[in-house]
Design a protein around this motif. Structure first.
Motif, PDB file in Angstrom:
ATOM      1  N   MET A   1      21.691 -44.074  -2.760  1.00  0.00           N
ATOM      2  CA  MET A   1      20.604 -43.235  -2.253  1.00  0.00           C
ATOM      3  C   MET A   1      20.478 -41.961  -3.107  1.00  0.00           C
ATOM      4  SD  MET A   1      19.633 -42.683   1.592  1.00  0.00           S
ATOM      5  CE  MET A   1      21.174 -42.063   2.223  1.00  0.00           C
ATOM      6  N   ILE A   2      19.239 -41.614  -3.431  1.00  0.00           N
ATOM      7  CA  ILE A   2      18.971 -40.381  -4.176  1.00  0.00           C
ATOM      8  C   ILE A   2      18.328 -39.390  -3.212  1.00  0.00           C
ATOM      9  CG2 ILE A   2      17.547 -39.359  -5.999  1.00  0.00           C
ATOM     10  CD1 ILE A   2      17.734 -42.060  -7.457  1.00  0.00           C
ATOM     11  N   THR A   3      18.831 -38.186  -3.200  1.00  0.00           N
ATOM     12  CA  THR A   3      18.257 -37.145  -2.346  1.00  0.00           C
ATOM     13  C   THR A   3      17.346 -36.263  -3.197  1.00  0.00           C
ATOM     14  OG1 THR A   3      20.277 -37.133  -1.047  1.00  0.00           O
ATOM     15  CG2 THR A   3      18.820 -35.242  -0.778  1.00  0.00           C
ATOM     16  N   VAL A   4      16.116 -36.084  -2.751  1.00  0.00           N
ATOM     17  CA  VAL A   4      15.175 -35.227  -3.479  1.00  0.00           C
ATOM     18  C   VAL A   4      14.866 -34.015  -2.614  1.00  0.00           C
ATOM     19  CG1 VAL A   4      12.917 -35.079  -4.607  1.00  0.00           C
ATOM     20  CG2 VAL A   4      14.162 -37.246  -4.615  1.00  0.00           C
ATOM     21  N   ARG A   5      15.042 -32.844  -3.199  1.00  0.00           N
ATOM     22  CA  ARG A   5      14.768 -31.607  -2.446  1.00  0.00           C
ATOM     23  C   ARG A   5      13.541 -30.914  -3.021  1.00  0.00           C
ATOM     24  NH1 ARG A   5      20.139 -28.607  -0.555  1.00  0.00           N
ATOM     25  NH2 ARG A   5      18.453 -27.503   0.474  1.00  0.00           N
ATOM     26  N   PHE A   6      12.680 -30.457  -2.117  1.00  0.00           N
ATOM     27  CA  PHE A   6      11.433 -29.797  -2.515  1.00  0.00           C
ATOM     28  C   PHE A   6      11.524 -28.315  -2.164  1.00  0.00           C
ATOM     29  CE2 PHE A   6      10.625 -34.134  -1.139  1.00  0.00           C
ATOM     30  CZ  PHE A   6       9.998 -34.668  -2.250  1.00  0.00           C
ATOM     31  N   PHE A   7      10.949 -27.490  -3.020  1.00  0.00           N
ATOM     32  CA  PHE A   7      11.008 -26.044  -2.771  1.00  0.00           C
ATOM     33  C   PHE A   7       9.626 -25.406  -2.884  1.00  0.00           C
ATOM     34  CE2 PHE A   7      15.212 -27.283  -4.105  1.00  0.00           C
ATOM     35  CZ  PHE A   7      16.002 -26.676  -3.145  1.00  0.00           C
ATOM     36  N   ALA A   8       9.500 -24.278  -2.197  1.00  0.00           N
ATOM     37  CA  ALA A   8       8.311 -23.416  -2.260  1.00  0.00           C
ATOM     38  C   ALA A   8       7.039 -24.249  -2.107  1.00  0.00           C
ATOM     39  CB  ALA A   8       8.335 -22.603  -3.550  1.00  0.00           C
ATOM     40  N   MET A   9       6.091 -24.129  -3.059  1.00  0.00           N
ATOM     41  CA  MET A   9       4.790 -24.784  -2.879  1.00  0.00           C
ATOM     42  C   MET A   9       4.922 -26.316  -2.824  1.00  0.00           C
ATOM     43  SD  MET A   9       3.283 -24.288  -6.694  1.00  0.00           S
ATOM     44  CE  MET A   9       3.851 -22.605  -6.825  1.00  0.00           C
ATOM     45  N   LEU A  10       5.951 -26.848  -3.490  1.00  0.00           N
ATOM     46  CA  LEU A  10       6.124 -28.312  -3.469  1.00  0.00           C
ATOM     47  C   LEU A  10       6.545 -28.801  -2.089  1.00  0.00           C
ATOM     48  CD1 LEU A  10       7.808 -29.017  -6.910  1.00  0.00           C
ATOM     49  CD2 LEU A  10       5.408 -29.215  -6.267  1.00  0.00           C
ATOM     50  N   LYS A  11       7.279 -27.961  -1.398  1.00  0.00           N
ATOM     51  CA  LYS A  11       7.686 -28.289  -0.028  1.00  0.00           C
ATOM     52  C   LYS A  11       6.441 -28.410   0.855  1.00  0.00           C
ATOM     53  CE  LYS A  11       9.936 -25.120   2.342  1.00  0.00           C
ATOM     54  NZ  LYS A  11      11.050 -24.172   2.602  1.00  0.00           N
ATOM     55  N   GLY A  12       5.493 -27.524   0.619  1.00  0.00           N
ATOM     56  CA  GLY A  12       4.238 -27.556   1.374  1.00  0.00           C
ATOM     57  C   GLY A  12       3.440 -28.809   1.068  1.00  0.00           C
ATOM     58  N   LEU A  13       3.365 -29.157  -0.229  1.00  0.00           N
ATOM     59  CA  LEU A  13       2.595 -30.340  -0.619  1.00  0.00           C
ATOM     60  C   LEU A  13       3.255 -31.622  -0.103  1.00  0.00           C
ATOM     61  CD1 LEU A  13       1.630 -29.513  -4.326  1.00  0.00           C
ATOM     62  CD2 LEU A  13       0.078 -29.661  -2.383  1.00  0.00           C
ATOM     63  N   ALA A  14       4.583 -31.668  -0.188  1.00  0.00           N
ATOM     64  CA  ALA A  14       5.309 -32.876   0.246  1.00  0.00           C
ATOM     65  C   ALA A  14       5.411 -32.951   1.766  1.00  0.00           C
ATOM     66  CB  ALA A  14       6.704 -32.886  -0.373  1.00  0.00           C
ATOM     67  N   LYS A  15       5.143 -31.833   2.408  1.00  0.00           N
ATOM     68  CA  LYS A  15       5.328 -31.717   3.862  1.00  0.00           C
ATOM     69  C   LYS A  15       6.741 -32.141   4.261  1.00  0.00           C
ATOM     70  CE  LYS A  15       0.562 -31.919   5.444  1.00  0.00           C
ATOM     71  NZ  LYS A  15      -0.109 -31.732   4.160  1.00  0.00           N
ATOM     72  N   ALA A  16       7.685 -31.846   3.389  1.00  0.00           N
ATOM     73  CA  ALA A  16       9.093 -32.181   3.656  1.00  0.00           C
ATOM     74  C   ALA A  16       9.974 -31.292   2.789  1.00  0.00           C
ATOM     75  CB  ALA A  16       9.348 -33.639   3.320  1.00  0.00           C
ATOM     76  N   GLU A  17      11.185 -31.062   3.267  1.00  0.00           N
ATOM     77  CA  GLU A  17      12.152 -30.323   2.458  1.00  0.00           C
ATOM     78  C   GLU A  17      13.019 -31.280   1.665  1.00  0.00           C
ATOM     79  OE1 GLU A  17      14.595 -27.220   4.208  1.00  0.00           O
ATOM     80  OE2 GLU A  17      12.960 -26.759   5.589  1.00  0.00           O
ATOM     81  N   VAL A  18      13.319 -32.410   2.302  1.00  0.00           N
ATOM     82  CA  VAL A  18      14.229 -33.385   1.703  1.00  0.00           C
ATOM     83  C   VAL A  18      13.696 -34.786   1.942  1.00  0.00           C
ATOM     84  CG1 VAL A  18      16.610 -34.250   1.696  1.00  0.00           C
ATOM     85  CG2 VAL A  18      16.181 -31.877   2.274  1.00  0.00           C
ATOM     86  N   LYS A  19      13.825 -35.634   0.938  1.00  0.00           N
ATOM     87  CA  LYS A  19      13.498 -37.053   1.091  1.00  0.00           C
ATOM     88  C   LYS A  19      14.625 -37.864   0.456  1.00  0.00           C
ATOM     89  CE  LYS A  19       9.048 -38.049   2.352  1.00  0.00           C
ATOM     90  NZ  LYS A  19       8.667 -39.253   3.110  1.00  0.00           N
ATOM     91  N   GLU A  20      14.878 -39.034   1.005  1.00  0.00           N
ATOM     92  CA  GLU A  20      15.922 -39.877   0.432  1.00  0.00           C
ATOM     93  C   GLU A  20      15.345 -41.219   0.006  1.00  0.00           C
ATOM     94  OE1 GLU A  20      18.752 -39.675   3.641  1.00  0.00           O
ATOM     95  OE2 GLU A  20      19.880 -38.117   2.595  1.00  0.00           O
ATOM     96  N   TYR A  21      15.786 -41.674  -1.160  1.00  0.00           N
ATOM     97  CA  TYR A  21      15.266 -42.937  -1.687  1.00  0.00           C
ATOM     98  C   TYR A  21      16.422 -43.856  -2.050  1.00  0.00           C
ATOM     99  CZ  TYR A  21      10.903 -40.362  -1.955  1.00  0.00           C
ATOM    100  OH  TYR A  21       9.794 -39.620  -1.630  1.00  0.00           O
ATOM    101  N   ASN A  22      16.295 -45.110  -1.663  1.00  0.00           N
ATOM    102  CA  ASN A  22      17.311 -46.095  -2.019  1.00  0.00           C
ATOM    103  C   ASN A  22      17.005 -46.662  -3.400  1.00  0.00           C
ATOM    104  OD1 ASN A  22      19.185 -46.300   0.191  1.00  0.00           O
ATOM    105  ND2 ASN A  22      17.419 -46.948   1.415  1.00  0.00           N
ATOM    106  N   VAL A  23      18.031 -46.750  -4.215  1.00  0.00           N
ATOM    107  CA  VAL A  23      17.861 -47.341  -5.545  1.00  0.00           C
ATOM    108  C   VAL A  23      18.956 -48.390  -5.747  1.00  0.00           C
ATOM    109  CG1 VAL A  23      16.688 -45.416  -6.667  1.00  0.00           C
ATOM    110  CG2 VAL A  23      19.175 -45.407  -6.530  1.00  0.00           C
ATOM    111  N   SER A  24      18.613 -49.380  -6.555  1.00  0.00           N
ATOM    112  CA  SER A  24      19.600 -50.448  -6.770  1.00  0.00           C
ATOM    113  C   SER A  24      20.519 -50.130  -7.945  1.00  0.00           C
ATOM    114  CB  SER A  24      18.888 -51.782  -6.980  1.00  0.00           C
ATOM    115  OG  SER A  24      17.895 -51.618  -7.953  1.00  0.00           O
TER     116      SER A  24
END
Lengths: 82, 146
Positions: free
Chosen positions: A1-24
């Motif tokens: 799993m990869i954790t992606v963290r968003f900050f400042a204006m990107l947090k607003g655009l993503a409407k999330a602070e953190v997202k997790e993605y599964n990778v093989s």
């Protein structure tokens, strides 16, 4: 799993602070950006901007960086501290 | 002797900081200190023609602290200074309040002036901290450091 963290204006655009993605397996930063654009279309217009820096495990990452399972990726808009 | 680690000398905190405390800390490093130069960044009420009524700062916990420690270490290595403290506030900051403090101590003033100037420029360039300005028309993330 990869954790992606968003900050400042990107947090607003993503409407999330953190997202997790599964990778093989390890993926290139470009691939992760592709996944993000698909998952969060609001980010599509800004992710390739040269002013957005990327960190991997809290260190600045190069454009051709490879991301592994367990890594934390930060998407960093231009800094404005001080 | 200069502190081996940045313990207590590099901080990111919500609460207001004491300038005197930071200066006392850097002065404690050596009796050979003859100059302490401080830079204090404060919240002003205007930006690019707009009236600003307040600021909010966000940082990347962990990475921002690491970058500030790195700035202190590079300042100690590259300038003839004896000690440096860096404190940055986060969260809500009202107009007139203090935002950031850098205190550089050296034997002679010129080295402290140069190190202090370099450190604040480097902080703005490399530290993941972001400012959001509150104006009459809403809240705006500041995308570029002037």
């Amino acid at each position: 799993m990869i954790t992606v963290r968003f900050f400042a204006m990107l947090k607003g655009l993503a409407k999330a602070e953190v997202k997790e993605y599964n990778v093989s397996g390890p993926i290139r930063l470009e691939e992760l950006k592709g996944m993000l654009k698909k998952d969060l279309p609001a980010l599509a217009g800004v992710l390739d901007s040269r002013s957005i820096l990327v960190s991997i495990n809290q260190e600045f990452a190069a454009k051709d960086a490879v991301i592994k399972d367990g890594d934390e990726v930060g998407l960093l808009p231009p800094f404005s501290g001080g | 002797m200069r502190a081996k680690t940045a313990e207590g000398l590099v901080k990111i905190q919500e609460k207001p900081f004491s300038i005197e405390e930071a200066v006392t800390k850097v002065k404690a490093a050596s009796k050979g200190i003859g100059a302490v130069v401080t830079f204090l960044g404060t919240a002003r009420d205007f930006s690019k023609g707009s009236v600003i009524t307040g600021l909010d700062f966000e940082h990347y916990p962990g990475m921002a602290e690491k970058k500030l420690k790195d700035i202190r270490e590079r300042a100690l290595k590259n300038f003839d200074i004896i000690e440096m403290a860096i404190v940055h506030r986060t969260g809500r900051i009202e107009i007139g309040e203090d935002i950031v403090l850098i205190a550089a101590a050296s034997a002679h003033r010129n080295d402290a002036f140069m190190a202090c100037e370099w450190a604040i420029t480097e902080l703005k360039r490399t530290t993941p901290i972001w400012k959001r300005e509150t104006t009459k028309s809403g809240e705006v993330w500041v995308s570029e450091t002037p």
